[in-house]
Structure formats: structure tokens, C-alpha cells
Motif scaffolding. Structure first.
Motif, PDB file in Angstrom:
ATOM      1  N   CYS A   1      44.181  44.222  49.868  1.00 17.72           N
ATOM      2  CA  CYS A   1      42.725  44.125  50.062  1.00 17.72           C
ATOM      3  C   CYS A   1      42.263  42.701  50.344  1.00 17.72           C
ATOM      4  O   CYS A   1      41.091  42.484  50.660  1.00 17.72           O
ATOM      5  CB  CYS A   1      41.997  44.681  48.836  1.00 17.72           C
TER       6      CYS A   1
ATOM      7  N   CYS B   1      46.029  39.249  47.285  1.00 14.61           N
ATOM      8  CA  CYS B   1      46.537  40.608  47.493  1.00 14.61           C
ATOM      9  C   CYS B   1      46.765  40.885  48.984  1.00 14.61           C
ATOM     10  O   CYS B   1      45.883  40.624  49.807  1.00 14.61           O
ATOM     11  CB  CYS B   1      45.528  41.606  46.925  1.00 14.61           C
TER      12      CYS B   1
ATOM     13  N   CYS C   1      47.277  44.366  41.734  1.00 17.77           N
ATOM     14  CA  CYS C   1      45.892  44.015  42.058  1.00 17.77           C
ATOM     15  C   CYS C   1      44.935  44.877  41.241  1.00 17.77           C
ATOM     16  O   CYS C   1      45.074  46.101  41.192  1.00 17.77           O
ATOM     17  CB  CYS C   1      45.649  44.218  43.545  1.00 17.77           C
TER      18      CYS C   1
ATOM     19  N   CYS D   1      42.845  47.192  44.005  1.00 21.59           N
ATOM     20  CA  CYS D   1      43.442  48.232  44.868  1.00 21.59           C
ATOM     21  C   CYS D   1      44.823  48.656  44.388  1.00 21.59           C
ATOM     22  O   CYS D   1      45.442  49.517  44.993  1.00 21.59           O
ATOM     23  CB  CYS D   1      43.492  47.759  46.320  1.00 21.59           C
TER      24      CYS D   1
END
Ligand SMILES: [Zn+2]
Length: 175
Positions: free
Chosen positions: A43, A40, A54, A57
Motif C-alpha cells: 500500500c 509497505c 503492514c 493491508c
């Protein structure tokens, strides 16, 4: 434009659709016997299975990242009765859930990248009974790829003979 991938594996039709960009990229790496997962951009966590967003997040931005594909069996099922007739010569066979060493214990201590696969020989054939009997929770395994068709290989697991194996691998009590 990428085409749909269709192949036959032990009597099952496997298909990755032309619009399924993430899985086409994932299996594209697998076809080259490379294991890449999505990291990701928001994050920094790697995720599995493949997906568009994700789980932590919700960012849709990611970068394909090579991941060392070694780990430890988190859980397993030993299949004694084949649902697919073509699997009948291979019973009993194992379906493994493997905790990758990469990112184990993150984002919380109980989490890991848990990757499913069958237990296979080092050359990617479903494991014989004597190999199945050696593997349980805690076994060290490494990934190998079973080639199915042009452009399609399935990530699977085999015993990591170079790793130090735990002396007390847990298996269902045999009757
Ligand atoms: Zn994220």
C-alpha cells in the motif's frame, strides 16, 4: 548469520535477538546514525514501530526507506522519580512521542508516524532540567543517536534549534 546484540544502557540490559530480523536491520541503520523505516510494498505506507506485517493491508513485503527524522512533540511524560536507579541523576527527564513530518496526516487526518524517545542534548545525553523545561506539546525536535555499544545506537530527540518554534508550546501547569 547475524549475532544477537546485547548492551548495557544506564543499568538496563538491551538485547536484540538473532532471529529478530526486522529489529536487527532497524538498529543496524541506527548504528550508522541513519533512520530508516519499513515502507509497505503493498500500500506504500511507512510504518512504525518495526514489525513483520503492514498494519493497514497486512502485506509482509516492505522496503527499508530513509525517513527525514524531524517532527513535532505530540505528547510527553516528564519523569520525576526514576524507576531505574541509574536514571536518578537525570530527573526530571522527558519521554517524548513525536509526530514525524513524513506521512503526517496519513492514512487518516488523525494519524502520524509517532516515534518514542527521550529528550537529549545534541550529543545524545539525557537533557538537563533547563532544557526539559523548554519542551512541551508542539515543540519542534530532530533526531539524534545515542551510541550504546558497537552496532547499537538508540534514536532520541533533541530541540531543533534551526526550526521556528511555536510561541505557545503546551506544558503541564507547574505547581
Ligand atoms: Zn500496506
Amino acid at each position: 548469520m547475524t549475532e544477537t546484540i546485547t548492551a548495557n544502557y544506564l543499568g538496563m540490559t538491551l538485547q536484540v535477538d538473532a532471529l529478530d530480523n526486522e529489529n536487527l536491520a532497524y538498529f543496524g541503520h541506527c548504528a550508522r546514525h541513519e533512520f530508516h523505516l519499513q515502507k509497505c510494498d503493498g500500500c506504500g505506507l511507512i510504518r512504525y514501530p518495526v514489525g513483520t506485517g503492514c498494519a493497514w493491508c497486512a502485506s509482509g513485503n516492505f522496503t527499508w526507506t530513509p525517513v527525514e527524522s524531524k517532527g513535532e512533540v505530540h505528547s510527553y511524560t516528564e519523569v520525576a522519580h526514576a524507576i531505574q536507579p541509574a536514571f536518578k541523576p537525570y530527573v526530571p527527564y522527558h519521554v517524548l512521542v513525536v509526530d514525524l513530518d513524513t506521512q503526517k496526516g496519513a492514512p487518516s487526518v488523525h494519524e502520524a508516524l509517532r516515534v518514542f524517545g527521550n529528550l537529549v542534548t545534541p550529543d545524545g545525553v539525557l537533557a538537563p532540567p533547563e532544557m526539559v523545561a523548554r519542551v512541551g506539546i508542539g515543540s519542534r525536535v530532530r533526531m539524534v543517536f545515542t551510541d550504546i555499544a558497537d552496532g547499537l545506537a538508540i534514536p532520541q530527540w533533541t530541540i531543533d534549534e534551526d526550526a521556528k518554534q511555536s510561541g505557545d508550546v503546551w506544558r503541564y501547569p507547574e505547581t
